[in-house]
Enzyme design. Structure first.
Site, PDB file in Angstrom:
ATOM      1  N   TRP A 102       0.829  -1.209   0.000  1.00  0.00           N
ATOM      2  CA  TRP A 102       0.000   0.000   0.000  1.00  0.00           C
ATOM      3  C   TRP A 102       0.855   1.247   0.000  1.00  0.00           C
ATOM      4  O   TRP A 102       0.511   2.250  -0.636  1.00  0.00           O
ATOM      5  CB  TRP A 102      -0.980  -0.021   1.177  1.00  0.00           C
ATOM      6  CG  TRP A 102      -1.964  -1.143   1.031  1.00  0.00           C
ATOM      7  CD1 TRP A 102      -2.055  -2.257   1.804  1.00  0.00           C
ATOM      8  CD2 TRP A 102      -2.975  -1.283   0.012  1.00  0.00           C
ATOM      9  NE1 TRP A 102      -3.053  -3.077   1.341  1.00  0.00           N
ATOM     10  CE2 TRP A 102      -3.640  -2.506   0.248  1.00  0.00           C
ATOM     11  CE3 TRP A 102      -3.373  -0.497  -1.065  1.00  0.00           C
ATOM     12  CZ2 TRP A 102      -4.676  -2.956  -0.572  1.00  0.00           C
ATOM     13  CZ3 TRP A 102      -4.405  -0.943  -1.874  1.00  0.00           C
ATOM     14  CH2 TRP A 102      -5.044  -2.153  -1.625  1.00  0.00           C
ATOM     15  N   ASP A 169      -1.048   7.019   6.241  1.00  0.00           N
ATOM     16  CA  ASP A 169      -2.156   6.128   5.915  1.00  0.00           C
ATOM     17  C   ASP A 169      -2.310   5.194   7.117  1.00  0.00           C
ATOM     18  O   ASP A 169      -1.430   4.377   7.393  1.00  0.00           O
ATOM     19  CB  ASP A 169      -1.803   5.335   4.649  1.00  0.00           C
ATOM     20  CG  ASP A 169      -2.848   4.277   4.307  1.00  0.00           C
ATOM     21  OD1 ASP A 169      -3.850   4.155   5.035  1.00  0.00           O
ATOM     22  OD2 ASP A 169      -2.656   3.565   3.295  1.00  0.00           O
ATOM     23  N   LYS A 193     -12.016  -1.456   8.300  1.00  0.00           N
ATOM     24  CA  LYS A 193     -11.273  -2.432   9.115  1.00  0.00           C
ATOM     25  C   LYS A 193     -11.577  -2.203  10.597  1.00  0.00           C
ATOM     26  O   LYS A 193     -12.185  -3.043  11.245  1.00  0.00           O
ATOM     27  CB  LYS A 193      -9.783  -2.326   8.824  1.00  0.00           C
ATOM     28  CG  LYS A 193      -9.474  -2.610   7.344  1.00  0.00           C
ATOM     29  CD  LYS A 193      -8.138  -2.056   6.941  1.00  0.00           C
ATOM     30  CE  LYS A 193      -7.956  -2.036   5.440  1.00  0.00           C
ATOM     31  NZ  LYS A 193      -7.967  -3.328   4.800  1.00  0.00           N
TER      32      LYS A 193
HETATM   33  N1  PMP Z   1      -4.107   1.469   2.649  1.00  0.00           N
HETATM   34  C1  PMP Z   1      -4.045   0.352   3.389  1.00  0.00           C
HETATM   35  C2  PMP Z   1      -3.027   0.264   4.496  1.00  0.00           C
HETATM   36  C3  PMP Z   1      -4.920  -0.707   3.133  1.00  0.00           C
HETATM   37  O1  PMP Z   1      -4.850  -1.816   3.859  1.00  0.00           O
HETATM   38  C4  PMP Z   1      -5.871  -0.581   2.083  1.00  0.00           C
HETATM   39  C5  PMP Z   1      -6.871  -1.662   1.761  1.00  0.00           C
HETATM   40  N2  PMP Z   1      -6.717  -2.865   2.301  1.00  0.00           N
HETATM   41  C6  PMP Z   1      -5.874   0.592   1.336  1.00  0.00           C
HETATM   42  C7  PMP Z   1      -4.989   1.605   1.649  1.00  0.00           C
HETATM   43  C8  PMP Z   1      -6.834   0.768   0.190  1.00  0.00           C
HETATM   44  O2  PMP Z   1      -8.108   0.996   0.697  1.00  0.00           O
HETATM   45  P1  PMP Z   1      -9.390   0.980  -0.276  1.00  0.00           P
HETATM   46  O3  PMP Z   1      -9.548  -0.412  -0.759  1.00  0.00           O
HETATM   47  O4  PMP Z   1     -10.496   1.446   0.624  1.00  0.00           O
HETATM   48  O5  PMP Z   1      -9.114   1.947  -1.381  1.00  0.00           O
END
Ligand code: PMP
Length: 368
Positions: A102, A169, A193
């Site tokens: 990510w 993030d 989450k």
């Molecule tokens: N950042 C992190 C740390 C994640 O775990 C995730 C999704 N698992 C995201 C961003 C992306 O989130 P989304 O699917 O809501 O765009």
């Protein structure tokens, strides 16, 4: 119907009380006689919902009115776009710590808007640990970090002070523990989450950051406009914001200290099993870097992995299969997972291991 234990990485298990109250609101929102699904975003009941949610975010994060609290659409990935759109431009550089998939996706998206410097990365060891914290150049527009790496199961437990705006993030560990949120110029989290239902993101921005934003961004994508008009730039996710309010109330009622204590106990129990197992192996061996939220591990062979998934399913446990990039297993221990849920999983693991390692009684049928 018996509820399964859902260890998925997100959308994730929600507390039964939250599901119960959300279901009531779908029928009759705050005794208005209409469903929350029919409720206007301009109504007073919804405005009150937003105000209460903002007050709770401030209280639980220990931040004051210096921060704007926004509920935005588009999930975590939309923030990968909005952060550089608002705070990066040609000729400027943003720094990234590449601690996982990510983090590297956030960096790749920022490249559309300006220069990106990867200051440290643990990609070479397939993100099985955190990179060593780097020197942070003073001229960066901001430094972006990912506090918890959902796929590989590492988590930043100590974050040094930096002299540039720090943007994080926190999608997979927001409000799972006490943390000094005042360190951050901005933090954001997709809420599916620890904090609600998919399709909504919490973005918290210190007000002084808003003056750095150029006026040439459309309102939907501009934090300044979102802060002035939120939640009314467009029709927001009314139901999602209410579910997040229910989660915030749930955390507040329990107390953030108690939430953290339970999250630590759950992770300690599970890592102890993995560290002592002959069948399962933790992926993250650097103990100081282990995530309290996503516990990732493998088994000795693909056949054993398949049988363990069958054993989980036979015991009404779902969501333990690892992410395709990390393989093996991933058990997500977000706020709504109880200590009892983890103990149930551990009992299944212990029974499985005993049967696998006992040549006299090989596993045949899984059940309680
Ligand atoms: N950042 C992190 C740390 C994640 O775990 C995730 C999704 N698992 C995201 C961003 C992306 O989130 P989304 O699917 O809501 O765009």
């Amino acid at each position: 119907m018996k509820q399964k234990i859902n260890f998925n990485a997100g959308p994730a298990q929600l507390p039964p009380e939250v599901i119960h109250d959300a279901a009531i609101a779908v029928r009759n929102f705050k005794k208005t006689g209409i469903s929350i699904l029919e409720t206007s975003h301009r109504s007073q009941v919804f405005q009150d919902t937003v105000e209460e949610s903002r007050a709770l975010v401030r209280k639980l994060c220990g931040i004051n009115d210096d921060y704007e609290i926004l509920w935005l659409p588009g999930g975590g990935r939309m923030q990968f776009c909005m952060v550089p759109m608002n705070f990066l431009s040609a000729g400027k550089t943003a720094g990234f710590i590449d601690s996982g998939y990510w983090a590297s996706e956030a960096a790749a998206t920022a490249r559309f808007y300006g220069d990106v410097k990867i200051l440290a990365s643990s990609k070479d060891s397939n993100y099985d640990r955190l990179p060593i914290w780097p020197e942070v150049p003073k001229e960066l527009a901001y430094l972006h970090i990912t506090t918890n790496n959902t796929i590989y199961g590492t988590q930043c437990h100590n974050i040094p002070d930096v002299k540039v705006p720090l943007i994080a993030d926190m999608s997979s560990d927001i409000l799972s523990m006490k943390r000094d949120y005042t360190k951050y110029s901005m933090f954001y989290a997709a809420v599916q989450k620890n904090l609600g239902a998919a399709g909504l993101t919490l973005a918290v921005i210190r007000k002084d950051m808003l003056s750095k934003i150029s006026n040439s961004l459309p309102g939907m994508l501009n934090y300044k406009d979102q802060a002035t008009e939120n939640p009314l730039v467009n029709t927001p996710n009314v139901f999602g914001i209410y579910v997040s309010l229910l989660m915030l109330r749930w955390i507040d009622e329990k107390g953030i200290d108690a939430v953290e204590k339970e999250n630590r106990s759950k992770a300690e129990l599970l890592y102890a099993v993995l560290d002592n197992s002959k069948v399962f192996k933790p992926i993250v061996t650097v103990k100081a870097d282990r995530s309290l939220m996503n516990v990732c591990f493998t088994a000795n062979t693909p056949e054993i992995e398949k049988s363990f998934l069958d054993a989980c399913e036979a015991n009404d446990i779902i969501g333990v299969k690892g992410h395709r990039l990390a393989s093996g297993f991933r058990v997500s221990l977000y706020n709504a997972i109880s200590l009892e849920d983890v103990q149930t999983l551990i009992a299944v693991m212990n029974k499985f291991e005993k049967q696998i390692t006992d040549p006299v009684a090989p596993p045949k049928k899984w059940g309680r």
